[in-house]
Design an enzyme around this catalytic site. Structure first.
Site, PDB file in Angstrom:
ATOM      1  N   GLY A 137       0.801  -1.215   0.000  1.00 31.42           N
ATOM      2  CA  GLY A 137       0.000   0.000   0.000  1.00 31.42           C
ATOM      3  C   GLY A 137       0.838   1.272   0.000  1.00 31.42           C
ATOM      4  O   GLY A 137       0.520   2.235  -0.697  1.00 31.42           O
ATOM      5  N   CYS A 155      18.857  -5.237  18.054  1.00 34.21           N
ATOM      6  CA  CYS A 155      19.132  -4.070  18.872  1.00 34.21           C
ATOM      7  C   CYS A 155      17.813  -3.345  19.074  1.00 34.21           C
ATOM      8  O   CYS A 155      17.333  -2.648  18.186  1.00 34.21           O
ATOM      9  CB  CYS A 155      20.126  -3.143  18.197  1.00 34.21           C
ATOM     10  SG  CYS A 155      20.260  -1.579  19.059  1.00 34.21           S
TER      11      CYS A 155
HETATM   12  P1  ATP Z   1      -0.760  -0.820   5.132  1.00 31.51           P
HETATM   13  O1  ATP Z   1      -0.502   0.519   5.727  1.00 31.51           O
HETATM   14  O2  ATP Z   1      -2.137  -0.971   4.595  1.00 31.51           O
HETATM   15  O3  ATP Z   1      -0.369  -1.939   6.048  1.00 31.51           O
HETATM   16  P2  ATP Z   1       1.734  -1.260   3.831  1.00 31.51           P
HETATM   17  O4  ATP Z   1       2.349  -0.889   2.511  1.00 31.51           O
HETATM   18  O5  ATP Z   1       2.432  -0.787   5.058  1.00 31.51           O
HETATM   19  O6  ATP Z   1       0.197  -0.889   3.833  1.00 31.51           O
HETATM   20  P3  ATP Z   1       1.401  -3.832   2.850  1.00 31.51           P
HETATM   21  O7  ATP Z   1       0.413  -3.329   1.867  1.00 31.51           O
HETATM   22  O8  ATP Z   1       1.124  -5.113   3.556  1.00 31.51           O
HETATM   23  O9  ATP Z   1       1.675  -2.816   3.967  1.00 31.51           O
HETATM   24  O10 ATP Z   1       2.829  -3.863   2.116  1.00 31.51           O
HETATM   25  C1  ATP Z   1       3.984  -4.336   2.703  1.00 31.51           C
HETATM   26  C2  ATP Z   1       4.753  -5.055   1.627  1.00 31.51           C
HETATM   27  O11 ATP Z   1       6.012  -5.400   2.138  1.00 31.51           O
HETATM   28  C3  ATP Z   1       4.072  -6.329   1.149  1.00 31.51           C
HETATM   29  O12 ATP Z   1       3.928  -6.310  -0.258  1.00 31.51           O
HETATM   30  C4  ATP Z   1       5.033  -7.432   1.587  1.00 31.51           C
HETATM   31  O13 ATP Z   1       5.081  -8.514   0.680  1.00 31.51           O
HETATM   32  C5  ATP Z   1       6.349  -6.670   1.645  1.00 31.51           C
HETATM   33  N1  ATP Z   1       7.305  -7.294   2.563  1.00 31.51           N
HETATM   34  C6  ATP Z   1       7.106  -7.533   3.884  1.00 31.51           C
HETATM   35  N2  ATP Z   1       8.188  -8.128   4.419  1.00 31.51           N
HETATM   36  C7  ATP Z   1       9.094  -8.274   3.421  1.00 31.51           C
HETATM   37  C8  ATP Z   1      10.396  -8.847   3.350  1.00 31.51           C
HETATM   38  N3  ATP Z   1      10.979  -9.390   4.419  1.00 31.51           N
HETATM   39  N4  ATP Z   1      11.042  -8.842   2.154  1.00 31.51           N
HETATM   40  C9  ATP Z   1      10.436  -8.318   1.069  1.00 31.51           C
HETATM   41  N5  ATP Z   1       9.203  -7.768   1.081  1.00 31.51           N
HETATM   42  C10 ATP Z   1       8.527  -7.745   2.237  1.00 31.51           C
END
Ligand code: ATP
Length: 228
Positions: free
Chosen positions: A46, A176
């Site tokens: 998002g 940390c």
């Molecule tokens: P919201 O505020 O609605 O939670 P956001 O962008 O913070 O939105 P998501 O829409 O869930 O949260 O997007 C986070 C993205 O980060 C996802 O597409 C997920 O696949 C990616 N992601 C999370 N952890 C990892 C990781 N360890 N390595 C690569 N990508 C990751």
């Protein structure tokens, strides 16, 4: 934004017109320098997908996109991905969409988990890759945007950034606790911002954390400090 005498045809044939309009209006100096910069976006969800689209429309030089996930129909409420991209990796789908928006941006797709050993190694080496502008001093990327949705991934990004992308100073085992804020529990209705005390770890392997401890010997860290 366009000059009165500039036709749409002329604008289309000049990829810089869009950017230069802001400079002509006196809003920014040297706007064309945006073409020299590389930005890494970790997490194309998002937040990350919107950041990627804005930077692409602004004419950033290079975008490095990281995510391990695939596009699902459930993601369609996010606006950025399209139904026919369901099943593609998020980073490949993003490259497809972004290159249509602005073909001048150099786009790199990394489908990986930054918290795994192999994913982390690729993440690090791609951040240091200077091939985009071999004439430029310093590290390969100018900015890393952490747009992930979990603590572990945020830890990895913060460790990398705090270390100046120098893997010799990194220790991936252990955490940390003082080195990063994660999602805060701000209550907008009551304008309440929770704070908590966190004891620093004198044996911490993170150089930035140790430096902070010297400035505050023996003191507890207020989590609030890290977001101010
Ligand atoms: P919201 O505020 O609605 O939670 P956001 O962008 O913070 O939105 P998501 O829409 O869930 O949260 O997007 C986070 C993205 O980060 C996802 O597409 C997920 O696949 C990616 N992601 C999370 N952890 C990892 C990781 N360890 N390595 C690569 N990508 C990751």
């Amino acid at each position: 934004l366009l000059d009165k005498d500039m036709s749409a045809e002329v604008v289309d044939s000049n990829p810089y017109s869009r950017l230069m309009a802001l400079q002509r209006m006196g809003i920014v100096d040297n706007y064309e320098r945006i073409r020299e910069f590389s930005v890494a976006i970790v997490g194309i969800g998002g937040v990350g997908s919107v950041a990627a689209e804005m930077l692409t429309r602004c004419g950033i030089g290079r975008l490095l996109l990281y995510d391990y996930d695939k596009v699902e129909l459930a993601n369609m409420n996010r606006l950025f991905f399209r139904p026919e991209q369901a099943g593609m990796t998020k980073t490949d789908a993003a490259v497809q969409t972004l290159s249509d928006i602005n073909p001048d941006v150099v786009l790199e797709s990394y489908t990986l988990n930054i918290t795994t050993i192999q994913g982390f190694e690729t993440f690090m080496s791609s951040l240091k890759n200077k091939s985009f502008r071999p004439d430029k001093e310093g590290i390969g990327v100018d900015l890393v945007l952490s747009c992930v949705d979990n603590y572990e991934a945020r830890m990895v990004v913060n460790q990398v950034v705090a270390s100046g992308v120098d893997e010799r100073t990194l220790k991936r085992e252990g955490v940390c606790a003082a080195s990063l804020p994660t999602t805060m529990g701000y209550n907008a209705l009551k304008d309440f911002f929770p704070t908590m005390e966190m004891k620093p770890n004198p044996q911490c392997s993170n150089a930035a954390c140790l430096e902070r401890q010297v400035n505050k010997p023996g003191g507890a860290f207020s989590k609030k400090e890290y977001i101010l």
